[in-house]
Design a protein around this motif. Structure first.
Motif, PDB file in Angstrom:
ATOM      1  N   LEU A 141      -5.479 -10.494 -10.648  1.00  0.00           N
ATOM      2  CA  LEU A 141      -6.612  -9.848  -9.988  1.00  0.00           C
ATOM      3  C   LEU A 141      -6.929  -8.491 -10.582  1.00  0.00           C
ATOM      4  CD1 LEU A 141      -5.757 -10.615  -6.251  1.00  0.00           C
ATOM      5  CD2 LEU A 141      -7.167 -11.952  -7.807  1.00  0.00           C
ATOM      6  N   LEU A 142      -5.893  -7.814 -11.088  1.00  0.00           N
ATOM      7  CA  LEU A 142      -6.099  -6.450 -11.553  1.00  0.00           C
ATOM      8  C   LEU A 142      -5.168  -6.167 -12.729  1.00  0.00           C
ATOM      9  CD1 LEU A 142      -7.718  -3.864 -10.664  1.00  0.00           C
ATOM     10  CD2 LEU A 142      -5.654  -3.167  -9.445  1.00  0.00           C
ATOM     11  N   PRO A 143      -5.724  -5.797 -13.884  1.00  0.00           N
ATOM     12  CA  PRO A 143      -4.868  -5.412 -15.011  1.00  0.00           C
ATOM     13  C   PRO A 143      -4.235  -4.047 -14.747  1.00  0.00           C
ATOM     14  CG  PRO A 143      -7.153  -5.026 -15.559  1.00  0.00           C
ATOM     15  CD  PRO A 143      -7.153  -5.703 -14.214  1.00  0.00           C
ATOM     16  N   LEU A 144      -3.336  -3.631 -15.603  1.00  0.00           N
ATOM     17  CA  LEU A 144      -2.661  -2.347 -15.428  1.00  0.00           C
ATOM     18  C   LEU A 144      -3.666  -1.205 -15.348  1.00  0.00           C
ATOM     19  CD1 LEU A 144       0.325  -2.819 -17.899  1.00  0.00           C
ATOM     20  CD2 LEU A 144       0.491  -2.600 -15.411  1.00  0.00           C
ATOM     21  N   THR A 145      -3.522  -0.374 -14.335  1.00  0.00           N
ATOM     22  CA  THR A 145      -4.459   0.721 -14.107  1.00  0.00           C
ATOM     23  C   THR A 145      -3.767   1.834 -13.328  1.00  0.00           C
ATOM     24  OG1 THR A 145      -6.581   1.339 -13.111  1.00  0.00           O
ATOM     25  CG2 THR A 145      -5.284  -0.302 -11.965  1.00  0.00           C
ATOM     26  N   TYR A 203      -5.510   3.891  -8.155  1.00  0.00           N
ATOM     27  CA  TYR A 203      -4.829   3.395  -6.959  1.00  0.00           C
ATOM     28  C   TYR A 203      -5.808   3.069  -5.834  1.00  0.00           C
ATOM     29  CZ  TYR A 203      -0.835   5.316  -9.465  1.00  0.00           C
ATOM     30  OH  TYR A 203       0.098   5.597 -10.415  1.00  0.00           O
ATOM     31  N   TYR A 204      -6.942   3.766  -5.806  1.00  0.00           N
ATOM     32  CA  TYR A 204      -7.946   3.457  -4.791  1.00  0.00           C
ATOM     33  C   TYR A 204      -8.464   2.033  -4.976  1.00  0.00           C
ATOM     34  CZ  TYR A 204     -12.251   3.767  -2.045  1.00  0.00           C
ATOM     35  OH  TYR A 204     -13.250   3.527  -1.142  1.00  0.00           O
ATOM     36  N   LEU A 205      -8.743   1.681  -6.213  1.00  0.00           N
ATOM     37  CA  LEU A 205      -9.197   0.317  -6.504  1.00  0.00           C
ATOM     38  C   LEU A 205      -8.092  -0.694  -6.193  1.00  0.00           C
ATOM     39  CD1 LEU A 205     -11.338  -1.582  -7.735  1.00  0.00           C
ATOM     40  CD2 LEU A 205     -10.307  -1.132  -9.980  1.00  0.00           C
ATOM     41  N   THR A 206      -6.858  -0.330  -6.517  1.00  0.00           N
ATOM     42  CA  THR A 206      -5.727  -1.223  -6.238  1.00  0.00           C
ATOM     43  C   THR A 206      -5.630  -1.531  -4.748  1.00  0.00           C
ATOM     44  OG1 THR A 206      -4.507  -0.282  -8.118  1.00  0.00           O
ATOM     45  CG2 THR A 206      -3.236  -1.509  -6.487  1.00  0.00           C
ATOM     46  N   LYS A 207      -5.792  -0.519  -3.918  1.00  0.00           N
ATOM     47  CA  LYS A 207      -5.706  -0.725  -2.469  1.00  0.00           C
ATOM     48  C   LYS A 207      -6.858  -1.593  -1.967  1.00  0.00           C
ATOM     49  CE  LYS A 207      -3.069   3.376  -1.174  1.00  0.00           C
ATOM     50  NZ  LYS A 207      -3.052   4.595  -0.344  1.00  0.00           N
ATOM     51  N   MET A 208      -8.013  -1.488  -2.601  1.00  0.00           N
ATOM     52  CA  MET A 208      -9.127  -2.351  -2.215  1.00  0.00           C
ATOM     53  C   MET A 208      -8.768  -3.818  -2.445  1.00  0.00           C
ATOM     54  SD  MET A 208     -12.497  -0.281  -3.575  1.00  0.00           S
ATOM     55  CE  MET A 208     -13.528  -1.697  -3.218  1.00  0.00           C
ATOM     56  N   PHE A 209      -8.139  -4.113  -3.574  1.00  0.00           N
ATOM     57  CA  PHE A 209      -7.728  -5.480  -3.861  1.00  0.00           C
ATOM     58  C   PHE A 209      -6.632  -5.934  -2.904  1.00  0.00           C
ATOM     59  CE2 PHE A 209      -9.987  -4.940  -7.851  1.00  0.00           C
ATOM     60  CZ  PHE A 209     -10.421  -6.225  -8.138  1.00  0.00           C
ATOM     61  N   ILE A 210      -5.715  -5.036  -2.583  1.00  0.00           N
ATOM     62  CA  ILE A 210      -4.629  -5.384  -1.661  1.00  0.00           C
ATOM     63  C   ILE A 210      -5.194  -5.781  -0.299  1.00  0.00           C
ATOM     64  CG2 ILE A 210      -2.650  -4.459  -0.380  1.00  0.00           C
ATOM     65  CD1 ILE A 210      -2.060  -2.708  -2.848  1.00  0.00           C
ATOM     66  N   GLU A 259       0.829  -1.207   0.000  1.00  0.00           N
ATOM     67  CA  GLU A 259       0.000   0.000   0.000  1.00  0.00           C
ATOM     68  C   GLU A 259       0.862   1.255   0.000  1.00  0.00           C
ATOM     69  OE1 GLU A 259      -2.596  -0.306   3.319  1.00  0.00           O
ATOM     70  OE2 GLU A 259      -3.985  -1.695   2.333  1.00  0.00           O
ATOM     71  N   ARG A 260       1.952   1.226   0.784  1.00  0.00           N
ATOM     72  CA  ARG A 260       2.860   2.379   0.816  1.00  0.00           C
ATOM     73  C   ARG A 260       3.597   2.533  -0.508  1.00  0.00           C
ATOM     74  NH1 ARG A 260       5.399   1.466   6.919  1.00  0.00           N
ATOM     75  NH2 ARG A 260       3.531   2.156   8.061  1.00  0.00           N
ATOM     76  N   LEU A 261       3.899   1.415  -1.149  1.00  0.00           N
ATOM     77  CA  LEU A 261       4.541   1.486  -2.454  1.00  0.00           C
ATOM     78  C   LEU A 261       3.599   2.113  -3.477  1.00  0.00           C
ATOM     79  CD1 LEU A 261       6.810   0.817  -4.452  1.00  0.00           C
ATOM     80  CD2 LEU A 261       5.813  -1.478  -4.693  1.00  0.00           C
ATOM     81  N   VAL A 262       2.338   1.725  -3.457  1.00  0.00           N
ATOM     82  CA  VAL A 262       1.353   2.282  -4.384  1.00  0.00           C
ATOM     83  C   VAL A 262       1.234   3.792  -4.198  1.00  0.00           C
ATOM     84  CG1 VAL A 262      -1.116   2.320  -4.964  1.00  0.00           C
ATOM     85  CG2 VAL A 262       0.056   0.136  -4.644  1.00  0.00           C
ATOM     86  N   LEU A 265       3.746   5.666  -6.353  1.00  0.00           N
ATOM     87  CA  LEU A 265       3.847   5.412  -7.788  1.00  0.00           C
ATOM     88  C   LEU A 265       3.549   6.626  -8.657  1.00  0.00           C
ATOM     89  CD1 LEU A 265       2.342   1.828  -8.109  1.00  0.00           C
ATOM     90  CD2 LEU A 265       4.744   2.515  -8.105  1.00  0.00           C
ATOM     91  N   GLY A 266       2.828   7.612  -8.156  1.00  0.00           N
ATOM     92  CA  GLY A 266       2.554   8.796  -8.962  1.00  0.00           C
ATOM     93  C   GLY A 266       1.666   8.467 -10.141  1.00  0.00           C
ATOM     94  N   GLY A 267       2.159   8.704 -11.356  1.00  0.00           N
ATOM     95  CA  GLY A 267       1.363   8.443 -12.549  1.00  0.00           C
ATOM     96  C   GLY A 267       1.615   7.092 -13.172  1.00  0.00           C
ATOM     97  N   ASP A 268       2.296   6.199 -12.463  1.00  0.00           N
ATOM     98  CA  ASP A 268       2.608   4.876 -13.011  1.00  0.00           C
ATOM     99  C   ASP A 268       1.359   4.004 -13.081  1.00  0.00           C
ATOM    100  OD1 ASP A 268       5.301   5.650 -13.011  1.00  0.00           O
ATOM    101  OD2 ASP A 268       5.574   4.967 -10.945  1.00  0.00           O
ATOM    102  N   LYS A 269       1.381   3.073 -14.014  1.00  0.00           N
ATOM    103  CA  LYS A 269       0.323   2.067 -14.092  1.00  0.00           C
ATOM    104  C   LYS A 269       0.725   0.861 -13.250  1.00  0.00           C
ATOM    105  CE  LYS A 269      -1.391   3.240 -18.721  1.00  0.00           C
ATOM    106  NZ  LYS A 269      -1.657   2.713 -20.089  1.00  0.00           N
ATOM    107  N   VAL A 270      -0.234   0.295 -12.538  1.00  0.00           N
ATOM    108  CA  VAL A 270       0.058  -0.832 -11.660  1.00  0.00           C
ATOM    109  C   VAL A 270      -0.961  -1.936 -11.877  1.00  0.00           C
ATOM    110  CG1 VAL A 270      -1.256   0.192  -9.758  1.00  0.00           C
ATOM    111  CG2 VAL A 270       0.471  -1.531  -9.260  1.00  0.00           C
ATOM    112  N   GLY A 271      -0.495  -3.174 -11.854  1.00  0.00           N
ATOM    113  CA  GLY A 271      -1.360  -4.346 -11.946  1.00  0.00           C
ATOM    114  C   GLY A 271      -1.022  -5.307 -10.829  1.00  0.00           C
ATOM    115  N   LEU A 272      -1.899  -6.274 -10.583  1.00  0.00           N
ATOM    116  CA  LEU A 272      -1.724  -7.153  -9.429  1.00  0.00           C
ATOM    117  C   LEU A 272      -1.977  -8.608  -9.791  1.00  0.00           C
ATOM    118  CD1 LEU A 272      -1.265  -7.437  -6.347  1.00  0.00           C
ATOM    119  CD2 LEU A 272      -3.716  -7.021  -6.048  1.00  0.00           C
TER     120      LEU A 272
END
Length: 359
Positions: free
Chosen positions: A147-151, A154-161, A124-127, A130-137
């Motif tokens: 679980l998550l394609p590149l996006t 970050y709010y959605l990413t943290k929900m999955f985390i 979560e702290r890494l996310v 990330l700034g404007g980077d795309k992240v997937g999980l």
């Protein structure tokens, strides 16, 4: 258009009604206690500074301030406008180990924070960085699952985390090689953006470590950087299970330890770095490593934004609380001589003159 960023928090408005009810009950209890000493009309002169109306004014101010604070938390928004930004960054795929061994302590104490919890906090702290980077999980145990394609959400990413857990997989194990391959195939097809994989694991792929290292080399050859965050310590730890007790195999308690050497070998083969998740410098070192890749333009991103309205409610709450500070429970001195609700029994000047003339 009017909406709320956190509409679920509007349920806190129910607390306004709860406190209003408690105040009503408290005032009723107060009146009941006073009646034990005599009739209210007789007792009132014994409390000359007690105001009948100021407590109601104060609780009204406080309840309105509470309602305004709830509105601030819910973040009301209104007035959509079109916004266009140029997105820049890199593509980062996260490979997250959710095998049962992640239930083990991340410290040298069996009662320490679990590797799973520490890994979630670290990610979560890494996310956040990330700034404007795309992240997937990608989560993995015996098999990987995207679980998550590149996006850039970050709010959605943290929900999955927050939902990551070994309970997601009935097939246990630690299939690092398969997880790395799935991450490698999850990047955008053009290959223009700098790409990196961040692997969070205790590195217990004991079946075929050579295959993991070879997989990392093959992926790195395709200009994808692999960085490893090791979870846990090299001291063997038992694995507590959510239902109680310890993980056992053939009647023996299973212990697990961080395989530091294998973790470093994977990072080296992937042309990245290894950091320990318990280190205070772990995220700093990892962020510096990702910056080496540079950034690329993801193109123009058009989206609608709504103007935040919560500052208005924040000011309302602040003003109400300040006013409440200066509103005291006792009567206002200069108003004691004014009676707004009863007719004066004193004769007027004209009446006195008429009375004198009659005499």
């Amino acid at each position: 258009m009017f909406d709320f960023a956190n509409p679920i928090l509007l349920c806190l408005l129910a607390s306004v009604a709860v406190f209003a009810g408690l105040y009503t009950l408290a005032r009723a209890a107060r009146r009941k206690k006073l009646r034990r000493f005599g009739r209210p009309g007789v007792i009132a002169p014994l409390m000359p500074d007690a105001s009948r109306y100021k407590p109601a004014i104060k609780i009204t101010l406080e309840l309105l301030a509470l309602a305004a604070i709830v509105m601030v938390l819910a973040r009301p928004r209104a007035g959509e406008r079109d916004t266009t930004d140029v997105a820049q960054g890199i593509e980062v795929m996260i490979a997250f180990d959710v095998s049962n061994s992640m239930y083990a302590s991340s410290t040298d104490s069996p009662d320490g924070t679990s590797r799973l919890d520490r890994a979630r906090i670290t990610l979560e702290r890494l996310v956040d960085r990330l700034g404007g980077d795309k992240v997937g999980l990608v989560a993995f145990a015996g098999q990987p699952k995207r679980l998550l394609p590149l996006t850039t959400d970050y709010y959605l990413t943290k929900m999955f985390i927050g939902d990551l857990s070994p309970a997601m997989f009935s097939d246990q194990g630690t299939s690092i090689a398969d997880a790395l391959n799935m991450c490698a195939h999850s990047f955008s097809g053009d290959g223009k953006a700098p790409r990196a994989i961040v692997l969070l694991t205790d590195v217990e792929d004991l079946e075929n470590p050579d295959a993991v290292i070879q997989t990392a080399k093959d992926i790195a050859a395709d200009t994808i950087q692999i960085n490893v965050i090791g979870m846990g310590t090299e001291k063997p730890m038992p694995v507590p299970m959510p239902g109680g007790g310890m993980l056992e195999y053939d009647g023996q308690t299973v212990t697990t330890a961080l395989n530091v050497e294998l973790a470093k070998s994977i990072a080296k083969a992937g042309k990245g770095i290894y950091v320990n998740g318990a280190s205070t410098k772990a995220l700093d070192d990892l962020s510096d490593q990702l910056k080496i890749l540079g950034t690329t333009d993801f193109g123009k991103v058009s989206y609608k934004t709504s103007a935040e309205q919560f500052p208005t409610f924040a000011w309302i709450a602040l003003i109400l609380l300040i006013v409440d500070i200066f509103v005291l429970d006792r009567k206002i001195g200069w108003l004691k001589r004014v009676n707004f609700f009863t007719k004066s029994n004193k004769p007027s000047a004209d009446a006195r003159d008429t009375s004198s003339a009659k005499k």
